[in-house]
Design an enzyme around this catalytic site. Structure first.
Site, PDB file in Angstrom:
ATOM      1  N   ARG A  37       0.805  -1.216   0.000  1.00  0.00           N
ATOM      2  CA  ARG A  37       0.000   0.000   0.000  1.00  0.00           C
ATOM      3  C   ARG A  37       0.837   1.265   0.000  1.00  0.00           C
ATOM      4  O   ARG A  37       0.567   2.198   0.756  1.00  0.00           O
ATOM      5  CB  ARG A  37      -0.965   0.019   1.190  1.00  0.00           C
ATOM      6  CG  ARG A  37      -1.838  -1.219   1.292  1.00  0.00           C
ATOM      7  CD  ARG A  37      -2.896  -0.969   2.347  1.00  0.00           C
ATOM      8  NE  ARG A  37      -3.343  -2.202   2.961  1.00  0.00           N
ATOM      9  CZ  ARG A  37      -4.600  -2.605   3.000  1.00  0.00           C
ATOM     10  NH1 ARG A  37      -5.523  -1.901   2.429  1.00  0.00           N
ATOM     11  NH2 ARG A  37      -4.934  -3.714   3.610  1.00  0.00           N
ATOM     12  N   LYS A 251     -15.571  -3.303   2.889  1.00  0.00           N
ATOM     13  CA  LYS A 251     -14.252  -3.430   2.285  1.00  0.00           C
ATOM     14  C   LYS A 251     -13.320  -2.423   2.954  1.00  0.00           C
ATOM     15  O   LYS A 251     -13.748  -1.366   3.406  1.00  0.00           O
ATOM     16  CB  LYS A 251     -14.323  -3.156   0.773  1.00  0.00           C
ATOM     17  CG  LYS A 251     -15.202  -4.136   0.014  1.00  0.00           C
ATOM     18  CD  LYS A 251     -14.584  -5.519  -0.059  1.00  0.00           C
ATOM     19  CE  LYS A 251     -15.431  -6.456  -0.918  1.00  0.00           C
ATOM     20  NZ  LYS A 251     -16.587  -7.007  -0.185  1.00  0.00           N
ATOM     21  N   ASP A 252     -12.056  -2.728   2.973  1.00  0.00           N
ATOM     22  CA  ASP A 252     -11.084  -1.929   3.692  1.00  0.00           C
ATOM     23  C   ASP A 252     -10.975  -0.525   3.112  1.00  0.00           C
ATOM     24  O   ASP A 252     -11.209  -0.301   1.921  1.00  0.00           O
ATOM     25  CB  ASP A 252      -9.717  -2.612   3.644  1.00  0.00           C
ATOM     26  CG  ASP A 252      -8.742  -2.009   4.634  1.00  0.00           C
ATOM     27  OD1 ASP A 252      -9.130  -1.760   5.777  1.00  0.00           O
ATOM     28  OD2 ASP A 252      -7.593  -1.784   4.256  1.00  0.00           O
ATOM     29  N   ARG A 253     -10.626   0.420   3.966  1.00  0.00           N
ATOM     30  CA  ARG A 253     -10.478   1.808   3.517  1.00  0.00           C
ATOM     31  C   ARG A 253      -9.246   1.991   2.648  1.00  0.00           C
ATOM     32  O   ARG A 253      -9.301   2.628   1.600  1.00  0.00           O
ATOM     33  CB  ARG A 253     -10.395   2.739   4.735  1.00  0.00           C
ATOM     34  CG  ARG A 253     -10.128   4.199   4.335  1.00  0.00           C
ATOM     35  CD  ARG A 253     -10.118   5.102   5.541  1.00  0.00           C
ATOM     36  NE  ARG A 253      -9.010   4.818   6.433  1.00  0.00           N
ATOM     37  CZ  ARG A 253      -7.790   5.331   6.316  1.00  0.00           C
ATOM     38  NH1 ARG A 253      -7.508   6.147   5.318  1.00  0.00           N
ATOM     39  NH2 ARG A 253      -6.844   5.037   7.173  1.00  0.00           N
ATOM     40  N   ILE A 517     -11.682  -6.635   4.961  1.00  0.00           N
ATOM     41  CA  ILE A 517     -11.605  -6.690   3.506  1.00  0.00           C
ATOM     42  C   ILE A 517     -12.228  -7.985   3.004  1.00  0.00           C
ATOM     43  O   ILE A 517     -13.022  -7.997   2.094  1.00  0.00           O
ATOM     44  CB  ILE A 517     -10.137  -6.650   3.044  1.00  0.00           C
ATOM     45  CG1 ILE A 517      -9.423  -5.433   3.568  1.00  0.00           C
ATOM     46  CG2 ILE A 517     -10.034  -6.683   1.554  1.00  0.00           C
ATOM     47  CD1 ILE A 517      -7.966  -5.448   3.316  1.00  0.00           C
TER      48      ILE A 517
END
Length: 739
Positions: A37, A251-253, A517
């Site tokens: 990321r 879902k993940d940020r 997620i």
């Protein structure tokens, strides 16, 4: 909860050991590290529906256009939520006065009037009720706003704003005026259309604008926003309650994600109107259906993860970058092949246990041990150095640091009782558990400061369950490590398997509280699941060869599960009974308070891919480079070349590379995996990547060092963890193996 900023085994190995992740099932020639990321779009997640189809964003807005349409007028029916309001749209001549439902007068319950009176005063409360009644009787007449007495208490004003929205179903709008007074006005429907249009044309437009189904399903693409935030922002624009927007899971940020959602009584043109208005949120692929989307209505997720700045650990690390890339590719491809055939231990991942100094499992352990004061102190734990720095030097301007500093300062001010009111005021709202605790402990001043049980109950059920489930997951991880350490893939007497009479698919045997997620099912839904039943294998069954390691399950501790009838069952008792683990008894998981009682669940010991994975290594020089295109990138690239419309048509009619594909079965012996979903959009993707790579190479400066990036693609079922999969693929550093 978000994941660690970068997945680097040097940084996470010690933490992995503390949460029970100590074993690996995959041979690897050498471990390697990398950064996850660096860009949010380096972590891409596409939902997989129950039918096995991977969700992709195909078209933006109406007819593939991304032109904002500023309206939000749902159909008014007898069971239509009252909070859904009209807004303007040039050229549409619908008029709310033609709809008789708007004439019905809704009375406010007496208990709500009382609550509002206690909070805002009798005079203002009655004025609000009168305003609401008059507004319903004559919705198109402008009503004079009502104004409260001035008030300095910012927190109290916030409560009044929220209560007015709740009680009047968003039909009364509020704002803060001079001297802190609250100004309230009736949200009258806007007269739609231009004056002078004929009635026949108006009626025709009205009919065309009505939804053709009760639920509008749509694809949500979001970038660096969590699902709840995106839903709240969409609801705000549509002027509906967030509760009418449903999704299969969060879902993940910190990612670019794609998922299907549904909203009730909303036109597609209204939803299309939000595109271009909300940062990081795009909608498309609208379709009306009779049923909404429900939590848990997904098979899993497909991942396209870019790991940057990859490096080999060990003697091969001195080799040139291109040679390292070749070595890593051979090494990782071999590991992926082994994982595809043999699977890996189905650990709960790091994000399950929080990112603060005190993990969520530690809070859960204290709650289960009836140490409620300790649990509250753990929730409000703070770093003294950061808190002091925030108090003396001020809060940093960077958004990433601002909330964290405010949290540490607020916790310090409250726990030391330096300034309780300020603590409540500055606590960032995104720390929901802390906000709930502070408000409850201060509801009656010092008289309520010792109501620790009430403060825990005041936390929303989902957050409260998170602490308890994290504690269960902590035990499960250690039990799984011990089971693998002692017996590996061998099936032994006393191992648990799901009762054969259960017709539930094996994937449903996984815990429903997985990673944000991968398994986005809310813990609130747990009690609605039909629990699976398990039984221990006899010695003859274990030796028969009928069962494999993929049939074995381990329980998360609870009152509705049984434990392995072997030394692993004894491990549960020994591990949980240790003082550092709360001195708990796995056979006594009921509590006096139902909120703190845990039924337990069974979880597969081993995990496997849903379809064949892939990995590609590339060299690059700029960490900001986009190594793999998102769905939005592909649409934009198609628009530039004018192929967007034809590609979308082919994807549905001709079945080219852009067609959604189905995943391989979850269970089965090496069934042929469908690779189409892993290579979806390959032609367009290759075009984008080729262009980006060429441009990057042309502009690369001679003195800029080459780096290595890995693009890993795989599919996981819900309740599996991408970070656990990456850890299995990347290995542990030598020093952690020795510890």
């Amino acid at each position: 909860m978000s994941e660690l900023p970068h997945y680097n085994v040097r940084q996470t190995a010690s933490h992995a050991k503390s949460i029970g992740i100590t074993q690996r099932a995959t041979p690897l020639r050498f471990p390697w590290v990398g950064d996850l990321r660096v860009r949010f779009s380096d972590f891409q997640v596409n939902e997989i529906g129950k039918d096995g189809v991977v969700v992709h964003l195909r078209k933006i807005g109406l007819n593939g256009q991304n032109k904002p349409v500023a309206d939000a007028a749902p159909v008014k029916e007898t069971d239509t939520p009252k909070e859904q309001q009209d807004s303007t749209n040039e050229g549409d001549s619908n008029e709310v006065k033609d709809e008789p439902q708007e004439q019905e007068i809704v009375e406010i319950p007496a208990e709500d009037v009382t609550a509002l009176t206690n909070l805002a005063g009798e005079k203002f409360a009655q004025e609000l009720v009168d305003l609401f009644r008059d507004g319903q009787a004559a919705p198109l007449e402008r009503k004079k706003p009502v104004v409260s007495e001035p008030m300095d208490d910012k927190f109290k004003r916030g409560e009044i704003h929220q209560e007015i929205r709740r009680i009047f179903n968003y039909r009364i709008e509020t704002s803060t005026g001079d001297a802190g007074a609250i100004v309230a006005s009736f949200a009258a429907p806007t007269r739609r259309g231009k004056r002078g249009r004929g009635g026949r044309n108006r009626n025709r437009n009205k009919q065309e604008d009505q939804p053709i189904g009760e639920y509008l399903h749509f694809t949500l693409f979001k970038d660096n926003r969590d699902t709840m935030d995106a839903v709240n922002q969409i609801a705000r624009i549509l002027k509906v309650k967030p509760q009418v927007i449903n999704y299969a899971g969060t879902k993940d940020r910190r990612a670019s994600t794609v998922q299907r959602c549904s909203v009730r009584y909303t036109r597609d043109r209204s939803l299309a109107g939000i595109n271009g208005k909300l940062w990081g949120i795009t909608t498309g692929d609208y379709e009306y259906k009779t049923d909404p989307i429900h939590l848990g209505q997904l098979l899993g997720n497909e991942f396209a993860i870019t790991i940057k700045n990859c490096q080999i650990l060990g003697e091969d690390s001195a080799k040139p970058v291109p040679e390292q890339a070749d070595l890593m590719h051979a090494n990782v491809q071999s590991a992926l092949d082994h994982m595809t055939e043999h699977g890996w231990i189905n650990y709960f991942g790091h994000q399950r246990f929080g990112t603060h100094q005190i993990g969520t499992h530690e809070v859960g352990k204290l709650i289960l041990g009836d140490n409620y004061e300790g649990a509250i102190n753990a929730i409000l734990a703070y770093d003294e150095e950061i808190a002091q720095k925030a108090e003396t030097e001020g809060i940093p301007n960077e958004p990433a640091k601002r909330d964290e500093y405010n949290r540490h300062l607020a916790c310090m001010l409250f726990r030391t009782e330096k300034d309780v009111e300020k603590a409540i005021e500055i606590m960032p709202r995104r720390f929901a558990a802390e906000v709930c605790v502070l408000r409850h402990l201060n509801r009656q001043g010092k008289q309520s400061r010792r109501d620790f049980v009430g403060a825990l109950i005041h936390i929303t059920r989902g957050l409260r369950s998170m602490y308890l489930h994290a504690c269960q997951s902590h035990v499960w991880n250690h039990a799984a490590s011990r089971r693998w350490e002692l017996h590996g893939e061998k099936v032994i007497k006393g191992d648990l398997v799901i009762v054969e009479t259960e017709a539930t698919p094996q994937v449903s045997g996984q815990d429903q509280d997985g990673d944000d997620i991968i398994n986005p099912v809310n813990p609130v839904e747990d009690d609605d699941d039909i629990p699976l039943q398990a039984r221990p294998l006899t010695e003859e069954e274990a030796a028969s060869g009928k069962y494999t390691v993929y049939d074995i399950v381990l329980p998360t501790p609870g009152y509705d599960v049984i434990y392995p009838d072997n030394e692993i069952g004894e491990f549960y008792k020994d591990f949980m009974g240790r003082e550092e683990n709360g001195s708990l008894d796995p056979h006594k998981m009921r509590r006096m308070r139902r909120e703190f009682s845990l039924p337990g669940r069974y979880r597969k010991l081993m995990n496997r891919f849903l379809a064949k994975p892939s990995v590609e290594f590339k060299t690059y020089s700029d960490d900001e480079e986009q190594m793999h295109p998102t769905d939005l990138d592909l649409i934009k690239a198609d628009r530039k070349t004018g192929t967007h419309a034809s590609n979308n048509k082919r994807s549905r009619e001709d079945g080219d590379d852009a067609r959604p594909s189905k995943v391989a079965k979850v269970e089965g012996e090496n069934e042929a995996s469908n690779q189409t979903s892993q290579e979806e959009g390959a032609a367009a993707s290759a075009k984008v990547e080729e262009t980006e790579t060429t441009n990057a190479q042309e502009s690369m400066e001679v003195d800029k060092p080459l780096k290595i990036a890995a693009i890993v693609k795989f599919q996981l079922g819900r309740s599996a963890y991408a970070t656990v999969t990456l850890r299995e693929l990347m290995g542990d550093p030598p020093e952690s193996n020795a510890s």
